[in-house]
Design a protein around this motif. Structure first.
Motif, PDB file in Angstrom:
ATOM      1  N   SER A  90       0.831  -1.208   0.000  1.00 29.39           N
ATOM      2  CA  SER A  90       0.000   0.000   0.000  1.00 29.39           C
ATOM      3  C   SER A  90       0.860   1.250   0.000  1.00 29.39           C
ATOM      4  O   SER A  90       0.514   2.257  -0.639  1.00 29.39           O
TER       5      SER A  90
ATOM      6  N   ASP B 226       1.047   6.725  -6.962  1.00 29.23           N
ATOM      7  CA  ASP B 226      -0.052   7.687  -7.140  1.00 29.23           C
ATOM      8  C   ASP B 226       0.440   9.125  -7.043  1.00 29.23           C
ATOM      9  O   ASP B 226       0.004   9.995  -7.814  1.00 29.23           O
TER      10      ASP B 226
ATOM     11  N   ARG C 207       2.017   1.747  -3.565  1.00 28.26           N
ATOM     12  CA  ARG C 207       0.948   2.284  -4.414  1.00 28.26           C
ATOM     13  C   ARG C 207       0.757   3.781  -4.174  1.00 28.26           C
ATOM     14  O   ARG C 207       0.520   4.547  -5.130  1.00 28.26           O
TER      15      ARG C 207
ATOM     16  N   GLU D 244       3.922  -6.760  -3.522  1.00 28.95           N
ATOM     17  CA  GLU D 244       2.799  -7.593  -3.103  1.00 28.95           C
ATOM     18  C   GLU D 244       3.256  -9.015  -2.772  1.00 28.95           C
ATOM     19  O   GLU D 244       2.791  -9.624  -1.800  1.00 28.95           O
TER      20      GLU D 244
ATOM     21  N   LEU E 283       5.254  -2.814  -7.997  1.00 32.54           N
ATOM     22  CA  LEU E 283       4.108  -3.042  -7.120  1.00 32.54           C
ATOM     23  C   LEU E 283       3.825  -4.531  -6.950  1.00 32.54           C
ATOM     24  O   LEU E 283       3.554  -4.999  -5.838  1.00 32.54           O
TER      25      LEU E 283
ATOM     26  N   TRP F 179       6.434   0.823 -12.948  1.00 31.89           N
ATOM     27  CA  TRP F 179       5.784   0.939 -11.635  1.00 31.89           C
ATOM     28  C   TRP F 179       4.983  -0.320 -11.308  1.00 31.89           C
ATOM     29  O   TRP F 179       5.048  -0.827 -10.192  1.00 31.89           O
ATOM     30  N   GLU F 180       4.237  -0.796 -12.292  1.00 36.02           N
ATOM     31  CA  GLU F 180       3.364  -1.947 -12.072  1.00 36.02           C
ATOM     32  C   GLU F 180       4.153  -3.166 -11.603  1.00 36.02           C
ATOM     33  O   GLU F 180       3.712  -3.921 -10.728  1.00 36.02           O
TER      34      GLU F 180
END
Length: 392
Positions: free
Chosen positions: A121, A128, A124, A359, A355, A351-352
């Motif tokens: 989180s 953002d 993320r 996770e 992430l 970025w993805e």
């Protein structure tokens, strides 16, 4: 007409520890004479210590930064400097969320050390904010930008070993002691939960880097992995050993990422124990000799080669004037090119993908019952957090 003048990226260094020293000295090498790079260059504008201006000044002297470089005694002063294009966040990963957010909020481009954050989180939220501020943001996984990694990815894409169905990667350090402890004090960042200590976030990120850059990164249609982990907890509460299986059912592939603080990847300095990374395809294998964070050799073993093994060696170039070169300059060059070209993320580590890897690590630690203090796991930004001010 393209300019013959290299693009100059101006850096601010946040923190003054060993990794900051190493990266800064790489920044200060001559790109042209060190690694035949002529389109970008780097300038160290300032460095900051959260403890004192004096410490930042000593850091700049030690790294032989230019006399024009400024020393700051706070991170807030650093991110407010209008001359700085990009902030390199070199603090412990427990601090990354608050420190990187401080820089992003100030409208700075950011290169943040790995592991990117403590929780997914938090990662993320950083992405953002980078989108909101329209700035460049990248996780500093230097291994991805080393020529050997680029070449291995090219080999896999060429089909020389066929479709890759399994990768086993390990980065472990042999710190076992006869009394049952490891050779890090309980307060050391490697095993201290207050600093998000543990094998996975510090070492296992490299094992996962090889699993992901040779499998997930090359998937044409991205598939979120299934995760199964085995975690051995140290008496401090951090993980001393973690083994992760990531599975991509649709791609019929699996990756195994290993890390430990008790036994080393190689049984000796000659790597007699075998490769740190084994990439297995239907028509052959690629073996990458350790250490996984900066390997200098790979071997290609093809099923139709009659036992013949192709061995390819690499080296880390040095600046002849500074007698220095560690291999972190390639990720800095990537930052410069992305920012020069108006890109907000790197194609080699989008970025993805950062992430998804966060996770995976978060899920592994959850399965192992590893928890960290609220101060370093919150995803609520606080400019005056002790992680940003250095004050408790």
């Amino acid at each position: 007409m393209a300019s013959n003048t290299p693009f100059t990226l101006k850096w601010g260094i946040m923190a003054t520890g060993w990794i900051a020293e190493t990266f800064t000295q790489d920044l200060l090498t001559n790109p042209a004479t060190t690694r035949d790079v002529h389109d970008v260059r780097h300038e160290v504008v300032a460095a900051a210590s959260s403890s004192s201006k004096q410490r930042a000044g000593e850091f700049l002297v030690k790294t032989k930064a230019p006399s024009s470089a400024k020393a700051y005694g706070s991170y807030h002063e650093l991110v407010a400097d209008p001359e700085i294009d990009i902030i390199y966040v070199a603090t412990p990963h427990s601090h990354h969320f608050q420190n990187a957010m401080l820089a992003l909020e100030a409208g700075k481009n950011v290169l943040c050390e790995k592991a990117l954050t403590v929780t997914a989180s938090q990662a993320r939220k950083l992405v953002d904010m980078a989108k909101k501020r329209n700035v460049f943001f990248m996780e500093a996984v230097w291994t991805r930008y080393q020529p050997i990694s680029i070449r291995v990815r090219e080999l896999i894409q060429s089909g020389v070993i066929g479709p890759v169905y399994r990768v086993v990667a390990d980065l472990s350090f042999g710190n076992d002691k006869p009394d049952g402890t490891v050779s890090f004090a309980d307060t050391h960042r490697m095993v201290n939960p207050d600093l998000a200590g543990g094998a996975l976030l510090d070492l296992g990120i490299y094992s996962l880097t090889w699993v992901f850059q040779t499998m997930y990164h090359l998937q044409k249609e991205k598939e979120k992995p299934k995760v199964v982990a085995a975690v051995q907890k140290y008496h401090t509460g951090a993980d001393e050993a973690t083994s992760i299986i990531v599975q991509w059912p649709q791609h019929k592939s699996q990756g195994i990422a290993l890390t430990s603080l008790r036994l080393a990847t190689g049984v000796d300095s000659e790597n007699a124990g075998g490769p740190a990374v084994r990439i297995q395809g239907s028509a052959g294998e690629i073996h990458v000799t350790g250490p996984a964070y900066r390997p200098l050799q790979y071997k290609v073993i093809r099923g139709d080669a009659g036992g013949k093994i192709e061995t390819v060696d690499f080296s880390i170039p040095k600046d002849p004037e500074r007698d220095w070169g560690h291999g972190m300059f390639w990720e800095a060059d990537e930052c410069a090119r992305c920012i020069r070209d108006g890109k907000k993320e790197s194609e080699s580590l989008p970025w993805e993908e950062s992430l998804v890897i966060m996770e995976v690590m978060e899920e592994a630690l959850k399965q192992g019952g590893v928890t960290y203090p609220d101060l370093i796991t919150t995803d609520v930004f606080d400019a005056q957090s002790p992680l940003n001010t250095g004050k408790r």
